[in-house]
Design a protein around this motif. Structure first.
Motif: not given
Length: 235
Positions: A62-66, A112-117
């Protein structure tokens, strides 16, 4: 060096080489067994679909901040990128998944440290597990995300109602509502967002036929209603 000493030396070297070969073979075999056990556990839990999807996710980071949509077949069965054009969204839904399954595959999402989940999970648990047991796993999911990805914004989405005329009595909306009460309480006590999808979809405590064919999964109209409900949060 006399013959006796040379003979002992050759025998010693031979045993050492044999030990190294056998040990190496054993480690390789154990690695294969461990991988096989993991695959078998995944297949036993949710069928080959779960293993196929997780093996794909292992190859596609998963790309970062997705923005990650995480859940079961309700999440899996739509095209989130098309529902939210221009947004960096990614689908991590698996048909038949449970809270246990999400826990097992959560590391790659956290990494991935996503922006939102946006999380919707638990309806498959309730067919064979109690509300309290399902909420316990759900709490572990939230705790692990908050610990591993503290900047990620988490949205707990309530479970949707089912249509018992189409789906049967294997799961009641009474049990789903009890689960949603627990999810709301969990959100309030962990500082995450709670989105009440149940109230948006339910008519007389049933999922209307225009939004479902089999009583639990959504039609296109159902997904459009879902999108319209959450679009103000998707950033």
């Amino acid at each position: 060096m006399n013959r006796k000493i040379r003979r002992i030396l050759f025998i010693s070297i031979g045993f050492n080489l044999l030990f190294i070969i056998v040990t190496g073979f054993t480690f390789v075999k154990l690695d294969k067994v461990d991988a096989g056990v993991k695959k078998t556990n995944a297949v036993n839990r949710a069928g080959f679909h779960y293993y196929e999807r997780t093996s794909l996710f292992d190859e596609l980071s998963i790309p970062p901040n997705f923005i990650v949509f995480l859940g079961d077949s309700l999440t899996f069965r739509t095209e989130w990128a098309e529902l939210f054009p221009g947004k960096n969204v990614i689908n991590r839904g698996i048909g038949g998944d449970t809270t246990e399954g999400v826990l097992d595959r959560l590391d790659s999402v956290i990494a991935a440290q996503p922006k939102q989940i946006f999380l919707l999970i638990g309806v498959n648990d309730l067919r064979s597990h109690s509300v309290s047991a399902t909420l316990e796993n759900y709490s572990l999911i939230i705790d692990r995300i908050q610990s591993g990805a503290p900047k990620t914004e988490i949205f707990i989405q309530s479970l949707l109602p089912v249509n018992n005329k189409k789906y049967g009595k294997i799961l009641t909306n009474y049990k789903i509502k009890k689960m949603n009460e627990g999810l709301r309480y969990l959100a309030e006590n962990t500082g995450v967002h709670y989105i009440d999808l149940y109230s948006i979809f339910a008519e007389n405590d049933q999922l209307p036929e225009e939004y479902t064919i089999d009583g639990i999964h959504l039609t296109g109209k159902g997904y459009i209603l879902w999108r319209e409900t959450i679009k103000k949060y998707v950033d």
